[in-house]
Write a protein that holds these residues in place. Structure first.
Motif, short mmCIF file in Angstrom:
data_model
loop_
_atom_site.label_atom_id
_atom_site.label_comp_id
_atom_site.label_asym_id
_atom_site.label_seq_id
_atom_site.Cartn_x
_atom_site.Cartn_y
_atom_site.Cartn_z
N ILE A 86 -26.90 -30.57 14.78
CA ILE A 86 -25.54 -30.20 15.13
C ILE A 86 -24.73 -30.01 13.85
O ILE A 86 -24.77 -30.86 12.96
N GLN A 87 -24.00 -28.92 13.78
CA GLN A 87 -23.10 -28.73 12.64
C GLN A 87 -21.87 -29.62 12.82
O GLN A 87 -21.47 -29.92 13.94
N THR A 89 -18.30 -31.04 13.47
CA THR A 89 -17.15 -30.53 14.22
C THR A 89 -15.84 -31.15 13.72
O THR A 89 -14.77 -30.69 14.11
N ALA A 90 -15.92 -32.17 12.87
CA ALA A 90 -14.71 -32.73 12.24
C ALA A 90 -15.12 -33.69 11.14
O ALA A 90 -16.16 -34.36 11.24
N CYS A 113 -21.57 -36.84 21.52
CA CYS A 113 -21.06 -36.89 20.14
C CYS A 113 -21.92 -37.81 19.27
O CYS A 113 -22.23 -38.94 19.65
N GLN A 160 -23.47 -32.38 21.25
CA GLN A 160 -22.83 -31.10 20.97
C GLN A 160 -21.80 -31.20 19.85
O GLN A 160 -21.29 -30.18 19.38
N HIS A 161 -21.49 -32.42 19.42
CA HIS A 161 -20.45 -32.63 18.42
C HIS A 161 -20.96 -33.62 17.37
O HIS A 161 -21.66 -34.58 17.69
N VAL A 163 -19.13 -35.81 14.32
CA VAL A 163 -17.91 -36.21 13.62
C VAL A 163 -18.30 -37.17 12.50
O VAL A 163 -19.00 -38.17 12.74
N TYR A 181 -17.93 -26.04 4.70
CA TYR A 181 -17.57 -25.89 6.12
C TYR A 181 -16.16 -25.31 6.20
O TYR A 181 -15.18 -26.04 6.38
N VAL A 184 -14.09 -26.17 9.64
CA VAL A 184 -14.24 -27.44 10.34
C VAL A 184 -12.98 -28.27 10.16
O VAL A 184 -12.49 -28.41 9.03
N CYS A 275 -11.71 -31.25 18.16
CA CYS A 275 -13.15 -30.99 18.24
C CYS A 275 -13.57 -30.27 19.51
O CYS A 275 -14.72 -29.83 19.61
#
Length: 339
Positions: A86-87, A89-90, A113, A160-161, A163, A181, A184, A275
């Motif tokens: 997963i890339q 997201t925050a 997450c 999917q997230h 952090v 990023y 992001v 996010c």
């Protein structure tokens, strides 16, 4: 028998041989920079700090062999691309003692997450050039991106997230993160300076003790870090943090300011909004249970003492920056009840 890293059955099923393995620390030696690995299969990432998760991993059979699995550092980039990941997201930046530890744990309770709280390996990479002479082909950016891919590997298939809560001094490297990023969200979490100092008086963090973190990381000269008392030194560190926050906010349009004073529920909703993380009633019920306990001591009921505000002269400079941030935050604050 210790579990091997490479399993023939996994290879036959197309499973990466390094699935569930994570780079745990860097070792500098005569033959170059080496990376040690640890298996963390089935260990949840919900501890207050990731080094606690690493300690739990040492009890696994795969990590109990006489010789620790290791590889050359240049293999990370190739290996990191063999895993579904997963890339980010925050990214959560913080000035310490401002709610980031609890926030990270609340995010880790979400089934979709992956929440990473101050991963030591990321700090190893960032601070390596401050500790030793690095090989000519070493790149902090490329190595850090590979490490983030490895730590963002999917564990259950539901994620999917991703952090990432960074160490407080990583704010000085925000440009490197932004270059990697570009869009992001950056979450900049902070608190009244006197409350931060008061918390560190009870138990001082690494950055609150002169010389534990290389002075150059903060932009200090080595000779000057020991010329003041502990509170005075921390005040100087906080001045650098808050000034850097002001720089980030002025230059970066994907940055959100959050103040500890808003409380964990509001902080969580803000980060989730940034996010795109959905918050259903079942998850929020788990959040309510967790917020009743101390962030760094999950079995201890949380109780915050209300103390008198401190307007000591040595905090005057950092308070000016704090006030500027507050003005910016309140000016851009949305009308939502959770903003």
């Amino acid at each position: 028998m210790n579990e091997p890293i490479v399993k023939i059955a996994d290879l036959q099923r197309g499973i990466s041989p390094i699935r569930d393995w994570y780079p745990s620390r860097l070792r500098a030696g005569k033959s170059g920079i080496w990376c040690e690995w640890i298996q963390l299969k089935d260990i949840p990432f919900t501890d207050p700090f990731f080094d606690e998760t690493l300690v739990k991993g040492l009890s696994k059979a795969a990590n109990s062999c006489r010789f620790r699995p290791a590889s050359s550092l240049d293999l990370l980039a190739d290996w990191s691309r063999t895993l579904p990941h997963i890339q980010p997201t925050a990214f959560i930046f913080h000035v310490s003692r401002c709610g980031s530890t609890l926030l990270s744990q609340l995010l880790g309770l979400h089934p979709h997450c992956i929440s990473l709280a101050e991963v030591p390996f990321f700090d190893d990479i960032i601070r390596l050039p401050f500790k030793t002479e690095t090989p000519p082909n070493f790149s902090v950016a490329e190595t850090l991106a590979a490490a983030i891919r490895l730590y963002g590997q999917q564990r259950t298939g539901l994620e999917q997230h991703l952090v990432i809560k960074l160490d407080s001094w990583h704010i000085f490297f925000w440009r490197q993160f932004r270059a990697l990023y570009p869009e992001v969200p950056f979450i900049l979490l902070y608190r009244r300076p006197d409350e931060v100092v008061r918390s560190h008086r009870k138990l001082r963090g690494m950055h609150a003790v002169p010389g534990v973190i290389e002075p150059m990381v903060f932009g200090f000269h080595p000779e000057e870090v020991y010329s003041t008392d502990l509170d005075g030194y921390l005040a100087r560190v906080l001045e650098r943090y808050f000034d850097m926050y002001l720089d980030v906010v002025s230059e970066d349009r994907f940055t959100t300011l959050l103040n500890y004073a808003d409380g964990p529920k509001a902080l969580l909703h803000n980060v989730a909004s940034n996010c795109g993380l959905p918050l259903d009633n079942s998850y929020l019920a788990n959040v309510a249970k967790r917020t009743a306990f101390h962030s760094k001591h999950p079995t201890r009921v949380f109780s915050e003492e209300k103390e008198a505000l401190d307007a000591s002269p040595y905090l005057a400079t950092v308070f000016r920056s704090y006030d500027q941030l507050e003005q910016l935050r309140l000016r851009t604050k949305k009308g939502s009840q959770y903003s």
